[in-house]
Design an enzyme around this catalytic site. Structure first.
Site, PDB file in Angstrom:
ATOM      1  N   LYS A  61      -2.053 -11.178  -5.385  1.00  0.00           N
ATOM      2  CA  LYS A  61      -1.718 -10.545  -4.232  1.00  0.00           C
ATOM      3  C   LYS A  61      -2.863 -10.466  -3.379  1.00  0.00           C
ATOM      4  CE  LYS A  61       1.865  -7.709  -6.289  1.00  0.00           C
ATOM      5  NZ  LYS A  61       2.493  -6.610  -6.266  1.00  0.00           N
ATOM      6  N   GLN A 105       1.201  -0.727  -8.252  1.00  0.00           N
ATOM      7  CA  GLN A 105       1.662  -1.712  -9.132  1.00  0.00           C
ATOM      8  C   GLN A 105       2.783  -0.884 -10.162  1.00  0.00           C
ATOM      9  OE1 GLN A 105       1.731  -5.027  -8.677  1.00  0.00           O
ATOM     10  NE2 GLN A 105       2.984  -5.216 -10.566  1.00  0.00           N
ATOM     11  N   ASP A 128       6.490  -1.813  -0.286  1.00  0.00           N
ATOM     12  CA  ASP A 128       7.494  -2.037  -1.148  1.00  0.00           C
ATOM     13  C   ASP A 128       8.823  -1.771  -1.062  1.00  0.00           C
ATOM     14  OD1 ASP A 128       6.929  -3.581  -3.365  1.00  0.00           O
ATOM     15  OD2 ASP A 128       6.142  -1.897  -4.629  1.00  0.00           O
TER      16      ASP A 128
END
Length: 304
Positions: A61, A105, A128
């Site tokens: 990422k 995460q 997210d």
């Protein structure tokens, strides 16, 4: 080896190519954004623990963030990190004007409640799209930040279908991460939507009704060839590493790919389908977060 004749096989939806195109577009939009005098978009990724797969994923990422011309801030915390310590870090990131997007995460260690952590991220930095505010906006049909994986699935579908109105979209899996937001996106597209889950009595029969079939259960090989409506578009979100007969491992999805090929009209592979799109959509969402922070109205093609 596949025994499917090339003229009978489903068309493969190339997630890598579509993700690469989206990432390049984000890079161009970032450059234009900065040329207008705005701050370079910054993404903070937080990893708690030392899971090797997660470490590889977050480093990828960071690499893709740099390739899109944005700044990446990595925070690698030990497995023993307390919830209070993580919340303190998120509070600092919320207040940092150089950081426009925050991603923690998942999964998190047992001592940390992921719902509390997700909702601690301010809505305009929740890249997210999993916090209560963005989830609520999606449910109400109000513009907000859309979760990366469902957004990636939508863009893959849009590469095949210019108009999805009236199609029956069947989603197998009802998680907050994929299934539920995917259902909301399909409703926005004008689809008739059915969601199958662990309590669905005849998942095979439900799946066979789908003009569009999105599978996100984490159970590899769940959907067999005879579960698929002939000509359907199949989006396989699942990814599981399984052993091979040669003592190695390989990645497989929730759909029995070889069985699905002669039945489906279009299908995503695993790997190379949804996975690359998730990261590309994270970059897209980070730019959207920067636009929100600068109170800049995005172009229509930057919105969902």
């Amino acid at each position: 080896m596949s025994t499917v004749s090339p003229d009978m096989a489903a068309k493969i939806i190339d997630g890598k190519a579509i993700a690469r195109s989206l990432t390049e577009q984000v890079g161009r939009d970032v450059a234009a954004f900065v040329e207008r005098g705005n701050t370079l978009p910054g993404l903070a990724v937080v990893l708690v623990g030392n899971d090797p797969a997660s470490e590889v994923y977050v480093k990828n990422k960071a690499l893709q963030t740099h390739r899109a011309g944005m700044r990446s801030f990595m925070h690698m915390l030990p497995q023993s990190t307390s919830q209070a310590e993580l919340l303190d870090l998120i509070a600092d990131l919320n207040a940092n004007s150089q950081i426009h997007g925050i991603l923690v995460q998942l999964p998190l260690p047992a001592q940390i409640d992921p719902v509390v952590v997700t909702n601690a991220i301010v809505a305009h930095k929740d890249v997210d799209g999993l916090g209560e505010i963005n989830a609520g906006r999606m449910a109400l049909g109000i513009d907000g930040i859309v979760p990366c994986t469902p957004l990636g699935c939508l863009k893959l579908l849009q590469s095949v279908h210019t108009d999805m109105q009236g199609k029956h979209a069947v989603i197998i899996g009802a998680s907050n991460l994929v299934g539920k937001p995917m259902a909301q996106l399909m409703l926005r597209e004008g689809c008739t939507v059915s969601v199958g889950h662990i309590h669905t009595r005849d998942t095979r029969a439900l799946a066979r009704e789908g003009d569009i079939l999105v599978v996100a259960t984490g159970k590899h090989g769940l959907v067999r060839g005879d579960w698929i409506k002939p000509g359907a578009t199949v989006i396989d979100v699942g990814i599981t590493r399984v052993p091979t007969e040669h003592g190695k491992t390989r990645l497989v999805g929730d759909v029995a790919f070889e069985e699905a090929l002669p039945v489906a009209g279009h299908i995503t592979p695993v790997p190379g389908g949804v996975g690359p799109m998730t990261i590309a959509c994270l970059l897209h969402n980070t730019l959207q977060a920067a636009l929100l922070a600068q109170n800049v109205v995005s172009r229509p093609d930057q919105k969902v």
